[in-house]
Design an enzyme around this catalytic site. Structure first.
Site, PDB file in Angstrom:
ATOM      1  N   CYS A 155      26.100  45.233  12.642  1.00  0.00           N
ATOM      2  CA  CYS A 155      26.525  46.349  13.500  1.00  0.00           C
ATOM      3  C   CYS A 155      27.926  46.175  14.060  1.00  0.00           C
ATOM      4  O   CYS A 155      28.430  47.057  14.753  1.00  0.00           O
ATOM      5  CB  CYS A 155      25.511  46.561  14.625  1.00  0.00           C
ATOM      6  SG  CYS A 155      25.536  45.238  15.846  1.00  0.00           S
ATOM      7  N   CYS A 168      23.729  38.380  18.297  1.00  0.00           N
ATOM      8  CA  CYS A 168      24.248  39.739  18.428  1.00  0.00           C
ATOM      9  C   CYS A 168      23.550  40.366  19.631  1.00  0.00           C
ATOM     10  O   CYS A 168      22.339  40.511  19.646  1.00  0.00           O
ATOM     11  CB  CYS A 168      23.959  40.543  17.164  1.00  0.00           C
ATOM     12  SG  CYS A 168      24.196  42.305  17.433  1.00  0.00           S
ATOM     13  N   CYS A 178      21.076  47.454  16.915  1.00  0.00           N
ATOM     14  CA  CYS A 178      21.418  46.716  15.693  1.00  0.00           C
ATOM     15  C   CYS A 178      20.227  46.802  14.726  1.00  0.00           C
ATOM     16  O   CYS A 178      19.127  46.315  15.033  1.00  0.00           O
ATOM     17  CB  CYS A 178      21.737  45.271  16.072  1.00  0.00           C
ATOM     18  SG  CYS A 178      22.050  44.199  14.679  1.00  0.00           S
ATOM     19  N   LYS A 189      10.365   3.646   3.641  1.00  0.00           N
ATOM     20  CA  LYS A 189      10.283   5.090   3.400  1.00  0.00           C
ATOM     21  C   LYS A 189      11.127   5.471   2.194  1.00  0.00           C
ATOM     22  O   LYS A 189      12.252   4.986   2.031  1.00  0.00           O
ATOM     23  CB  LYS A 189      10.798   5.838   4.627  1.00  0.00           C
ATOM     24  CG  LYS A 189       9.949   5.586   5.854  1.00  0.00           C
ATOM     25  CD  LYS A 189       9.156   6.834   6.182  1.00  0.00           C
ATOM     26  CE  LYS A 189       8.931   6.980   7.659  1.00  0.00           C
ATOM     27  NZ  LYS A 189       8.985   8.339   8.113  1.00  0.00           N
ATOM     28  N   GLU A 239       0.842  -1.207   0.000  1.00  0.00           N
ATOM     29  CA  GLU A 239       0.000   0.000   0.000  1.00  0.00           C
ATOM     30  C   GLU A 239       0.869   1.246   0.000  1.00  0.00           C
ATOM     31  O   GLU A 239       2.037   1.184   0.348  1.00  0.00           O
ATOM     32  CB  GLU A 239      -0.839   0.046   1.288  1.00  0.00           C
ATOM     33  CG  GLU A 239      -1.795  -1.076   1.442  1.00  0.00           C
ATOM     34  CD  GLU A 239      -2.453  -1.084   2.825  1.00  0.00           C
ATOM     35  OE1 GLU A 239      -2.245  -0.139   3.608  1.00  0.00           O
ATOM     36  OE2 GLU A 239      -3.168  -2.060   3.090  1.00  0.00           O
ATOM     37  N   TYR A 257      -7.072   2.448   5.647  1.00  0.00           N
ATOM     38  CA  TYR A 257      -6.177   1.314   5.428  1.00  0.00           C
ATOM     39  C   TYR A 257      -6.193   0.254   6.523  1.00  0.00           C
ATOM     40  O   TYR A 257      -5.351  -0.611   6.562  1.00  0.00           O
ATOM     41  CB  TYR A 257      -4.741   1.805   5.232  1.00  0.00           C
ATOM     42  CG  TYR A 257      -4.295   2.855   6.226  1.00  0.00           C
ATOM     43  CD1 TYR A 257      -4.175   2.561   7.573  1.00  0.00           C
ATOM     44  CD2 TYR A 257      -3.988   4.142   5.796  1.00  0.00           C
ATOM     45  CE1 TYR A 257      -3.773   3.510   8.473  1.00  0.00           C
ATOM     46  CE2 TYR A 257      -3.573   5.110   6.700  1.00  0.00           C
ATOM     47  CZ  TYR A 257      -3.460   4.783   8.041  1.00  0.00           C
ATOM     48  OH  TYR A 257      -3.064   5.736   8.939  1.00  0.00           O
ATOM     49  N   CYS A 283      28.859  40.787  14.544  1.00  0.00           N
ATOM     50  CA  CYS A 283      27.588  40.937  13.846  1.00  0.00           C
ATOM     51  C   CYS A 283      27.820  41.573  12.481  1.00  0.00           C
ATOM     52  O   CYS A 283      28.436  42.643  12.391  1.00  0.00           O
ATOM     53  CB  CYS A 283      26.639  41.804  14.677  1.00  0.00           C
ATOM     54  SG  CYS A 283      25.116  42.168  13.791  1.00  0.00           S
ATOM     55  N   ASP A 329       1.012  10.477   3.661  1.00  0.00           N
ATOM     56  CA  ASP A 329       1.707  11.362   4.577  1.00  0.00           C
ATOM     57  C   ASP A 329       0.749  12.420   5.105  1.00  0.00           C
ATOM     58  O   ASP A 329       0.687  13.540   4.613  1.00  0.00           O
ATOM     59  CB  ASP A 329       2.886  12.018   3.842  1.00  0.00           C
ATOM     60  CG  ASP A 329       3.898  12.566   4.819  1.00  0.00           C
ATOM     61  OD1 ASP A 329       3.769  12.276   6.025  1.00  0.00           O
ATOM     62  OD2 ASP A 329       4.813  13.277   4.382  1.00  0.00           O
ATOM     63  N   LYS A 380       2.074   4.640   1.707  1.00  0.00           N
ATOM     64  CA  LYS A 380       2.091   5.226   3.047  1.00  0.00           C
ATOM     65  C   LYS A 380       1.728   6.701   2.874  1.00  0.00           C
ATOM     66  O   LYS A 380       2.525   7.501   2.383  1.00  0.00           O
ATOM     67  CB  LYS A 380       3.469   5.083   3.682  1.00  0.00           C
ATOM     68  CG  LYS A 380       3.492   5.534   5.130  1.00  0.00           C
ATOM     69  CD  LYS A 380       4.806   5.145   5.774  1.00  0.00           C
ATOM     70  CE  LYS A 380       4.800   5.375   7.272  1.00  0.00           C
ATOM     71  NZ  LYS A 380       4.382   6.686   7.687  1.00  0.00           N
TER      72      LYS A 380
HETATM   73  S1  IVH Z   1      -1.164   0.753   8.981  1.00  0.00           S
HETATM   74  C1  IVH Z   1      -0.990  -0.872  13.395  1.00  0.00           C
HETATM   75  N1  IVH Z   1      -1.149   1.686   6.538  1.00  0.00           N
HETATM   76  O1  IVH Z   1       1.781   5.684   9.132  1.00  0.00           O
HETATM   77  C2  IVH Z   1      -0.536  -0.173  12.165  1.00  0.00           C
HETATM   78  N2  IVH Z   1      -0.468   3.145   8.284  1.00  0.00           N
HETATM   79  O2  IVH Z   1       4.168   5.215  10.766  1.00  0.00           O
HETATM   80  C3  IVH Z   1      -1.565   0.686  11.582  1.00  0.00           C
HETATM   81  N3  IVH Z   1       0.093   5.404   7.517  1.00  0.00           N
HETATM   82  O3  IVH Z   1       0.237   5.853  12.257  1.00  0.00           O
HETATM   83  C4  IVH Z   1      -1.063   1.556  10.514  1.00  0.00           C
HETATM   84  N4  IVH Z   1      -0.332   5.083   5.387  1.00  0.00           N
HETATM   85  O4  IVH Z   1      -0.761   7.208  10.335  1.00  0.00           O
HETATM   86  C5  IVH Z   1      -0.907   1.953   7.829  1.00  0.00           C
HETATM   87  N5  IVH Z   1      -1.250   2.360   4.328  1.00  0.00           N
HETATM   88  C6  IVH Z   1      -1.000   2.626   5.603  1.00  0.00           C
HETATM   89  C7  IVH Z   1      -0.562   3.923   6.028  1.00  0.00           C
HETATM   90  C8  IVH Z   1      -0.300   4.118   7.385  1.00  0.00           C
HETATM   91  C9  IVH Z   1       0.054   5.949   6.289  1.00  0.00           C
HETATM   92  C10 IVH Z   1       0.516   6.118   8.737  1.00  0.00           C
HETATM   93  C11 IVH Z   1      -0.359   5.921   9.933  1.00  0.00           C
HETATM   94  C12 IVH Z   1       0.498   5.337  10.988  1.00  0.00           C
HETATM   95  C13 IVH Z   1       1.866   5.737  10.530  1.00  0.00           C
HETATM   96  C14 IVH Z   1       2.905   4.768  11.045  1.00  0.00           C
END
Ligand code: IVH
Length: 677
Positions: A408, A423, A429, A311, A112, A224, A405, A116, A114
């Site tokens: 001044c 400073c 200044c 990451k 999946e 998710y 600085c 942000d 991740k």
């Molecule tokens: S699963 C028990 N799936 O990443 C684990 N988290 O670093 C439940 N996040 O707190 C999280 N995308 O806020 C999961 N596809 C994804 C995600 C995801 C973003 C975030 C989430 C979590 C943090 C962990």
């Protein structure tokens, strides 16, 4: 630094500070990657030196986003984080480990994105949204239901089949790129601090006390993780497909993976393709699909063993250093800035990057004309992360931090335990003097229309003003003849200065530029001390007795008021009519603006207490009633208005107004529309 004890202490302090920047101020100074690296180093050191462990070390907790003003709710199951890595090899090793733990079974995985943003937990009963809670500290979070209800892609009632009577669904609240850019463009126009990235913007927005503003900002949500006793399927993938049927946004990127080769392909594919997505992603998540296998694998104290996050590396470019400049801020702090040959990085041209402080310049060991690595790891301000020493001209000199600085000429000083050179010539200044004027007039402070960075400088350099109190003696005539301003601008400035006399006391406290007194601290001070005379005479003990005021802030306040010039400026501001105490409701004017209106109050407010709102309704001829009926004229809604009230008001078509709108109706000027972040 070879002493592990010292290193551990240093890392803990730094991590605590960055946690605070991230979770409380929503304004990180370092990239996630740097944060993770520091955390990993601390974890390693604590493992190697168990005698130095401390139950309060930042390694033992997940970060906290709890905010005052929201009701806290304990999570039925704690909201944990994910183990993460920046290395594909480590992902592969995790796959092997999982398979070994499962006794050699090769598990099907789900790949999946991740997302942000900021995580959220939603509780549904009988197909209806009951409440929405942030992660908080993992154990308990803030109830942000009212704000969540403004997000159009979140279903309030569900459709379809196989819906368990009760379940929890977790996901990520995100601010899509286009909404993020629009928001920051507006903030730039309004001279407000920009959000560093969509994640901070999403987190900040979710904690706003004004749901109609939340609604305008355009949040979105991806889900998710489905949790409950009677889930439709025995595996994660099918459960998420079901959730999609019920109306939740589940990312199309979700993919079943059957081998390590599949995992690697998934990573390679998304490394670039993710940039075409409408929302920010900072990596990928791999999860064991079967719930039975998940159960077998279980959890550590911090994260599930059945999932791992990979990451993405930050984007990086190599460019030549033209020169390092040293800039003086309003508090006298000297910031070294690398001026670079322009280079393209994640879609924008980078010409300058902060080097932060002398320690960082020394650590990087930058020489004149060096080729530097620039990164933009999720932050807006690019960062120098390294030097290509192989490309260095052997004769080039090391970049030296200035000792005096640059503005001044005063010798710089450095406080113990602080990275910054300062400073000390606070009152002589020029950039500091101009910086303080610029701060004072800023939108979040006195909000003086017509004066920004440029005009602050002009006013000072033409000798029209020497300090903030001089603003109040300016005339339009002087602005035109001496300042060279046009008619319209001059009028606007004078009007803006006049209007600033109505700005609430807490913003005046912030506007004064007392070192270490930022917006949040200023609010705390103003609300607990309520007038400047009291604040000026308070002792260290009295100040530190206030919540969140530590000795460093307290000392700084005492030092500030010990300077005769500062006291004199305050007296001049006071005689000019600037507010030096909190606005008392008793002083509020009466009117019949609300004559004959029945008003229900619901939720928590930022600008006045509930009781004060009751009083205000009556002062202006209205009636405060307890429950919503056909006869109700308005609902005055704060944060966390109960969903049932909201539903009832909507059903009966009763206008819901927020506190700013209410204050506008009774003729109180709307100054403080921002949040208490
Ligand atoms: S699963 C028990 N799936 O990443 C684990 N988290 O670093 C439940 N996040 O707190 C999280 N995308 O806020 C999961 N596809 C994804 C995600 C995801 C973003 C975030 C989430 C979590 C943090 C962990």
């Amino acid at each position: 630094m070879n002493d592990p004890k010292e290193r551990i202490t240093r890392l803990r302090d730094e991590l605590n500070r960055h946690n605070y920047n991230y979770y409380v101020l929503n304004s990180p100074e370092i990239s996630d990657r740097d944060f993770d690296m520091m955390m990993k180093e601390l974890e390693r050191l604590e493992r190697e030196h168990p005698d130095l462990d401390d139950p309060l070390s930042p390694t033992h907790r997940v970060g906290s986003d709890l905010t005052q003003g929201f009701t806290q709710v304990v999570h039925e199951r704690p909201m944990l984080s994910l183990a993460n890595t920046y290395s594909i090899d480590e992902v592969d090793e995790w796959c092997t480990r999982v398979s070994d733990t499962l006794g050699g079974e090769t598990p099907t995985l789900v790949g999946e994105m991740k997302f942000d943003g900021t995580s959220i937990s939603l509780l549904y009963r009988h197909g209806r949204l009951i409440r929405a809670v942030t992660r908080g500290d993992g154990e308990k979070g803030d109830d942000v239901t009212t704000n969540i209800m403004t997000i159009k892609s979140i279903p309030l009632t569900l459709k379809g089949n196989n819906i368990p009577d009760e379940f929890e669904i977790r996901g990520e609240i995100v601010l899509p790129w286009d909404a993020f850019e629009r928001l920051n463009r507006q903030r730039a126009i309004d001279e407000e601090a920009l959000f560093a990235n969509p994640r901070n913007a999403a987190a900040g927005t979710l904690k706003m006390l004004n749901p109609s503003e939340v609604s305008r900002r355009g949040l979105d949500a991806y889900f998710y993780y489905l949790i409950g006793d009677n889930l439709p399927a025995d595996n994660h993938y099918d459960n998420m497909l079901q959730a999609r049927e019920w109306g939740f946004k589940v990312s199309d990127s979700m993919t079943l993976l059957n081998s390590i080769a599949d995992v690697d392909r998934f990573i390679n594919y998304w490394a670039d393709t993710r940039k075409t997505l409408p929302v920010a992603t900072d990596g990928l998540v791999f999860k064991v699909n079967s719930l039975r296998q998940q159960l077998n694998l279980g959890f550590t104290a911090k994260s599930p063993r059945w999932a791992i996050a990979y990451k993405f590396p930050a984007e990086r470019a190599l460019t030549k250093l033209r020169y390092v400049s040293f800039e003086v801020g309003r508090m006298g702090v000297i910031t070294p800035v690398a001026n670079l040959e322009p280079v393209l990085l994640s879609g924008t041209t980078v010409k300058r990057a902060s080097l932060h402080n002398a320690d960082i310049v020394a650590q990087l060991d930058i020489h004149e004309g060096d080729m530097l690595y620039v990164e933009k790891g999720g932050e807006i301000i690019p960062k120098i992360t390294g030097v290509d020493t192989a490309a260095r001209n052997p004769d080039s000199q090391r970049v030296r931090f200035v000792t005096h600085c640059p503005a001044c000429g005063t010798p710089l000083v450095r406080q113990e335990d602080e990275a910054a050179w300062v400073c000390p010539n606070k009152y002589g200044c020029t950039p500091q003097l101009i910086g303080r004027i610029e701060h004072y007039v800023g939108r979040r402070m006195m909000n003086i229309d017509g004066i920004g960075e440029e005009n602050s400088r002009i006013l000072f350099e033409t000798g029209l003003i020497n300090d903030i109190a001089d603003l109040y003696t300016l005339t339009a005539e002087q602005l035109k003849t001496t300042g060279g301003f046009g008619n319209r601008t001059a009028e606007r400035i004078i009007e803006g200065i006049e209007a600033s006399k109505q700005v609430p006391f807490e913003r005046v406290v912030y506007a004064l530029s007392i070192p270490y007194v930022g917006e949040t601290v200023a609010k705390k001070l103003a609300r607990s001390v309520s007038d400047i005379d009291r604040l000026m005479e308070m002792s260290l003990e009295e100040l530190t007795a206030i919540e969140d005021i530590g000795p460093r802030i307290a000392e700084s306040i005492i030092e500030y008021f010990a300077v005769p010039l500062n006291r004199e400026i305050i007296e001049r501001l006071r005689s000019a009519g600037v507010r030096m105490s909190v606005d008392k409701i008793e002083g509020a004017t009466r009117s019949d603006a609300l004559a004959g209106k029945s008003i229900v109050i619901s939720g928590v407010f930022a600008r006045h207490s509930r009781d004060e709102y009751k009083e205000l309704i009556e002062l202006h001829g209205g009636k405060n009633v307890a429950s919503i009926s056909k006869k109700t004229d308005y609902v005055l809604a704060g944060d966390n208005m109960g969903p049932s009230k909201l539903e009832k008001a909507t059903k009966l078509g009763i206008p819901i107004i927020d506190e700013n709108r209410f204050l506008e109706m009774i003729g109180e000027k709307d100054f403080d529309t921002e949040t208490l972040l």
